[in-house]
Scaffold this active site. Structure first.
Site, PDB file in Angstrom:
ATOM      1  N   GLY A 272      -1.852  -3.754  -6.249  1.00 42.16           N
ATOM      2  CA  GLY A 272      -2.798  -2.926  -6.993  1.00 42.16           C
ATOM      3  C   GLY A 272      -2.126  -2.286  -8.182  1.00 42.16           C
ATOM      4  O   GLY A 272      -0.900  -2.158  -8.237  1.00 42.16           O
ATOM      5  N   GLU A 273      -2.945  -1.879  -9.145  1.00 39.82           N
ATOM      6  CA  GLU A 273      -2.403  -1.264 -10.353  1.00 39.82           C
ATOM      7  C   GLU A 273      -3.471  -0.370 -10.968  1.00 39.82           C
ATOM      8  O   GLU A 273      -4.660  -0.696 -10.960  1.00 39.82           O
ATOM      9  CB  GLU A 273      -1.964  -2.340 -11.344  1.00 39.82           C
ATOM     10  CG  GLU A 273      -1.227  -1.807 -12.558  1.00 39.82           C
ATOM     11  CD  GLU A 273      -0.640  -2.910 -13.421  1.00 39.82           C
ATOM     12  OE1 GLU A 273      -0.055  -2.585 -14.468  1.00 39.82           O
ATOM     13  OE2 GLU A 273      -0.773  -4.094 -13.031  1.00 39.82           O
ATOM     14  N   GLY A 274      -3.061   0.765 -11.485  1.00 41.10           N
ATOM     15  CA  GLY A 274      -3.978   1.698 -12.128  1.00 41.10           C
ATOM     16  C   GLY A 274      -3.238   2.567 -13.119  1.00 41.10           C
ATOM     17  O   GLY A 274      -2.058   2.336 -13.431  1.00 41.10           O
ATOM     18  N   SER A 275      -3.944   3.587 -13.638  1.00 43.13           N
ATOM     19  CA  SER A 275      -3.321   4.466 -14.619  1.00 43.13           C
ATOM     20  C   SER A 275      -2.213   5.310 -13.999  1.00 43.13           C
ATOM     21  O   SER A 275      -1.290   5.745 -14.691  1.00 43.13           O
ATOM     22  CB  SER A 275      -4.382   5.384 -15.229  1.00 43.13           C
ATOM     23  OG  SER A 275      -5.013   6.158 -14.225  1.00 43.13           O
TER      24      SER A 275
ATOM     25  N   GLY B  13      -0.058   4.221 -11.712  1.00 40.89           N
ATOM     26  CA  GLY B  13       1.091   3.379 -11.441  1.00 40.89           C
ATOM     27  C   GLY B  13       0.684   2.143 -10.663  1.00 40.89           C
ATOM     28  O   GLY B  13      -0.483   1.748 -10.662  1.00 40.89           O
ATOM     29  N   LYS B  14       1.641   1.545  -9.991  1.00 42.03           N
ATOM     30  CA  LYS B  14       1.403   0.322  -9.239  1.00 42.03           C
ATOM     31  C   LYS B  14       1.504   0.582  -7.740  1.00 42.03           C
ATOM     32  O   LYS B  14       2.151   1.530  -7.297  1.00 42.03           O
ATOM     33  CB  LYS B  14       2.413  -0.764  -9.643  1.00 42.03           C
ATOM     34  CG  LYS B  14       2.273  -1.242 -11.084  1.00 42.03           C
ATOM     35  CD  LYS B  14       3.274  -2.349 -11.383  1.00 42.03           C
ATOM     36  CE  LYS B  14       3.114  -2.852 -12.817  1.00 42.03           C
ATOM     37  NZ  LYS B  14       4.075  -3.939 -13.130  1.00 42.03           N
ATOM     38  N   VAL B  15       0.868  -0.310  -6.995  1.00 46.83           N
ATOM     39  CA  VAL B  15       0.945  -0.289  -5.536  1.00 46.83           C
ATOM     40  C   VAL B  15       1.588  -1.594  -5.091  1.00 46.83           C
ATOM     41  O   VAL B  15       1.103  -2.678  -5.424  1.00 46.83           O
ATOM     42  CB  VAL B  15      -0.442  -0.121  -4.896  1.00 46.83           C
ATOM     43  CG1 VAL B  15      -0.331  -0.136  -3.376  1.00 46.83           C
ATOM     44  CG2 VAL B  15      -1.097   1.172  -5.360  1.00 46.83           C
TER      45      VAL B  15
ATOM     46  N   LYS C  54       3.347   3.273  -2.980  1.00 47.21           N
ATOM     47  CA  LYS C  54       2.498   3.777  -4.061  1.00 47.21           C
ATOM     48  C   LYS C  54       3.390   4.444  -5.094  1.00 47.21           C
ATOM     49  O   LYS C  54       4.062   5.431  -4.813  1.00 47.21           O
ATOM     50  CB  LYS C  54       1.473   4.768  -3.507  1.00 47.21           C
ATOM     51  CG  LYS C  54       0.575   5.378  -4.568  1.00 47.21           C
ATOM     52  CD  LYS C  54      -0.380   6.380  -3.935  1.00 47.21           C
ATOM     53  CE  LYS C  54      -1.212   7.089  -4.976  1.00 47.21           C
ATOM     54  NZ  LYS C  54      -2.109   8.094  -4.381  1.00 47.21           N
TER      55      LYS C  54
ATOM     56  N   ASP D  90     -13.024  14.011   0.203  1.00 46.42           N
ATOM     57  CA  ASP D  90     -13.234  12.796  -0.592  1.00 46.42           C
ATOM     58  C   ASP D  90     -13.447  11.599   0.333  1.00 46.42           C
ATOM     59  O   ASP D  90     -12.883  10.522   0.115  1.00 46.42           O
ATOM     60  CB  ASP D  90     -12.045  12.559  -1.523  1.00 46.42           C
ATOM     61  CG  ASP D  90     -12.356  11.522  -2.604  1.00 46.42           C
ATOM     62  OD1 ASP D  90     -13.552  11.304  -2.884  1.00 46.42           O
ATOM     63  OD2 ASP D  90     -11.414  10.926  -3.158  1.00 46.42           O
TER      64      ASP D  90
END
EC number: 2.7.11.1
Length: 672
Positions: A38-41, A43-45, A60, A148
């Site tokens: 996974g990847e997002g703003s 960082g990466k997973v 994470k 959440d």
């Protein structure tokens, strides 16, 4: 000869330069990175594996600038030890990144499962909701609210059990004090009406509403309030009631309506939900909830194994008691989970070990007091050759030896094992090396055969012929085919040497012998007596799991990802969290004097010559700073509490007024 030496030196030098200059990360602390999942703003997973226990974990990655945000998540997550909550093993801090090593759930998010299936049947929904309610009950009893809850934050392990994750919005809350909060957070489609209206709310009531949204999505296949326009979604949450199909059962419809009640004072507490007839009619009772704490016997075994390999026990005890989330704490949790799985399998009474096309041996303990072991009987010669070839691989020799020390402290290991370039396979006992070198390596089954020495082997048939046991005969082996009960002495025998002194024999090529593809049910007792009572059953006992059907259509749940949402965080009130922030937000010293790497004496004998399959050396010294912080003690709230609140007796706790909603990022929430 000199030219060859120079060429080898030059090639080694070039390989070293390529390794140093490679921007791709291969190791983080004691974890070997395998792939990016996974990847997002933020960082990466990464999918990684613990080098010493071979357990798969999720790493994470986040920037140090987000230390304040991560401090809240780490503070709450590290003290949650429940089978339906993802486990936080370790926090590794480097110069510019922070890595959270967490439990790996191979079946992904519950959202993806619902999107494939469109909707789930009531039996499956009841099982998922029961596990989720147990996790929420434990969370609330620990004085914490999630705030959440959504399909994207619920993960599924290998057996499709629920694992609750993502505690970025968690907050301390005491049910007995009935604390009000005012920070707007979460995902709009799952938010309670009082939160959407901007009123002060009670965290437990918000979690109950989100449970109702999740249950609605599981049974019906869509979210009750979900529009592309966020403001329109909020208006529906406040003013409209969800539609309940007539196909729902009476109890499920009753529970849904109580969970999605607009008035938070009329919503049931988590204890009342667990006692609802919806769960009772499906066989789930509150009395069946077990204590999630590990047994003292499992903890003692793990302590002995870590002490055997040279771990400083004082430092280990300090890491456990203070929940430091350092290397020792992560190692402790990983081994403890393996030991707990081993105990759970013992309670079931049957162990299963599958190895390719070879015959699997199932070991059933005769009495709870007797020790058990696990043996692999291979009827395929190619499997045996492959296993021997793999076990002689010199690149895995020292790691296999160390793992055998770790999982089998009673096994005698000589100095020759350390100095040898390869570990020779040993047939007298099913040691850890033999399991580690098999092709289909199963880390869950590895520890099943450890700490056990086999002296007496008794083979039991399957259920249909369980009562047909032969009398004790010292010299003759009896074979029960389900049709005859006469002594049988085959001309060709295979031998499994279990303890170096006594052999168990059975026919390899005979008309009365079991086929090569069949599974044998074996009970291994360890009293001080000679070999007795051998009965072989050819009936196979195989496990099978019906695969989840794959559907091309996609549920309307997917539309919840389109709306834009942001996050906000209130100040961390805990003293330990403030200490945690100061630690992970501090940058490494930029002094010209090189800081000496901390050295831990317990690993003195192991850190020099570890080699792994890629041929890269590994140093067991700590190569990344871990978080060391002392968690502040707190009293657990009352377990029996109802959320039928009286406004006059509620104490309000002020929070800075902020407005934020989370986006539905994949696997881990996108921190903005």
């Amino acid at each position: 000869m000199k030219k060859n030496e120079k060429a080898n030196i030059s090639a080694s030098y070039n390989d070293l330069i390529a390794t140093i200059c490679n921007p791709r990360i291969s190791d983080v602390g004691t974890y070997r990175i395998e792939s990016v999942v996974g990847e997002g703003s933020f960082g990466k997973v990464y999918l990684a594996a613990h080098l010493l226990t071979n357990t798969k974990v999720v790493l994470k990655s986040s920037c140090r600038k987000q230390a304040i945000i991560l401090a809240r998540e780490i503070h709450h997550h590290r003290r949650l030890l429940h089978p339906n909550i993802t486990r936080l093993y370790e926090v590794v801090c480097t110069e510019d990144r922070i890595y959270l090593a967490m439990e790996y759930c191979p079946n992904g998010e519950l959202y993806d499962w619902v999107a494939r299936e469109k909707r789930l049947d009531e039996k499956t929904t009841c099982r998922i909701m029961w596990q989720l309610c147990c996790a929420i009950q434990y969370l609330h009893r620990q004085g914490c609210v999630h705030r959440d809850l959504k399909l994207e934050n619920i993960f599924l392990d290998k057996a499709y059990n629920v694992k609750l994750g993502d505690f970025g919005f968690s907050r301390d809350s005491d049910c007995s004090r009935r604390t009000f909060m005012n920070t707007r957070c979460g995902t709009v489609a799952y938010c309670a009406p009082e939160l959407v209206q901007g009123h002060k709310y009670i965290g437990e009531c918000v979690d109950i509403w989100s449970l109702g949204i999740i249950m609605y999505a599981l049974l019906i296949g869509r979210l009750p309030f979900d529009e592309d326009d966020v403001s329109l979604t909020e208006q529906k949450i406040i003013n409209e009631c969800p539609q309940y199909p007539e196909t729902l059962s009476k109890n499920s419809s009753s529970l849904l309506k109580s969970l999605l009640c607009k008035d938070y004072r009329l919503r049931p507490s988590i204890d009342q939900i667990i006692s609802h007839p919806y769960f009772k009619e499906n066989g789930y009772h509150s009395s069946s909830i077990r204590d999630p704490r590990p047994s003292s016997k499992a903890e003692e075994k793990v302590r002995k194994r870590l002490e055997f390999v040279g771990v400083d026990m004082d430092q280990l005890n300090a890491s456990i008691s203070q929940q430091r989330c350092d290397m020792f704490y992560g190692w402790w949790l990983l081994l403890l989970e393996k030991e707990m799985r081993k105990e759970n399998k013992k309670k079931k009474g049957l162990f299963h070990l599958h190895k390719g096309s070879s015959s699997a041996v199932h070991i059933a303990p005769a009495t709870p007091s007797l020790k058990t072991a696990q043996v692999s009987v291979m009827s395929n010669n190619q499997d045996s050759l492959k296993s021997r070839h793999t076990s002689s691989d010199s690149s895995n020799s020292l790691l296999s030896t160390f793992r055998s020390w770790l999982f089998d402290p009673k096994q005698k290991h000589t100095a020759d094992t350390l100095s040898s370039s390869a570990i020779r396979p040993r047939t007298p006992s099913p040691s850890a090396e033999n399991y580690l070198t098999q092709e289909n390596f199963d880390s869950d089954n590895l520890s099943e055969s450890l700490d056990n020495s086999v002296e007496n082997l008794t083979v039991f048939p399957s259920i249909n012929s369980f009562g047909r046991r032969h009398s004790n005969l010292p010299q003759t082996t009896h074979v029960d085919t389900g049709e005859q009960n006469t002594p049988f002495t085959p001309p060709l025998l295979k031998t499994v040497n279990l303890d170096g002194n006594k052999d168990f024999t059975f026919p390899s090529n005979s008309q009365n012998s079991p086929s090569k593809s069949s599974n044998l049910s074996i009970n291994i007792d360890i009293p001080p007596s000679p070999l007795q009572n051998t009965v072989i059953s050819p009936q196979p006992t195989r496990r099978s799991r019906t695969p989840i059907r794959s559907l091309s259509g996609r549920s309307s749940v997917a539309s919840s990802r389109n709306s834009s949402r942001t996050r906000s965080y209130s100040n961390v009130s805990s003293a330990s969290s403030n200490s945690l922030i100061s630690i992970i937000s501090s940058k490494p010293s930029s002094s010209t004097v090189q800081r000496q790497t901390p050295f831990h004496s317990p690993f003195e004998r192991l850190h020099k010559s570890f080699h792994f399959p890629s041929g890269e050396p590994f140093n067991t010294r700590i190569n990344a700073t871990a978080i060391f912080t002392v968690g502040s003690g707190r009293k657990n709230p009352q377990s029996s509490s109802s959320l039928m609140f009286n406004q006059s007796s509620v104490k309000e706790e002020e929070e800075p007024e902020e407005t934020s909603f989370s986006d539905s990022s994949k696997h881990f929430t996108d921190l903005l």
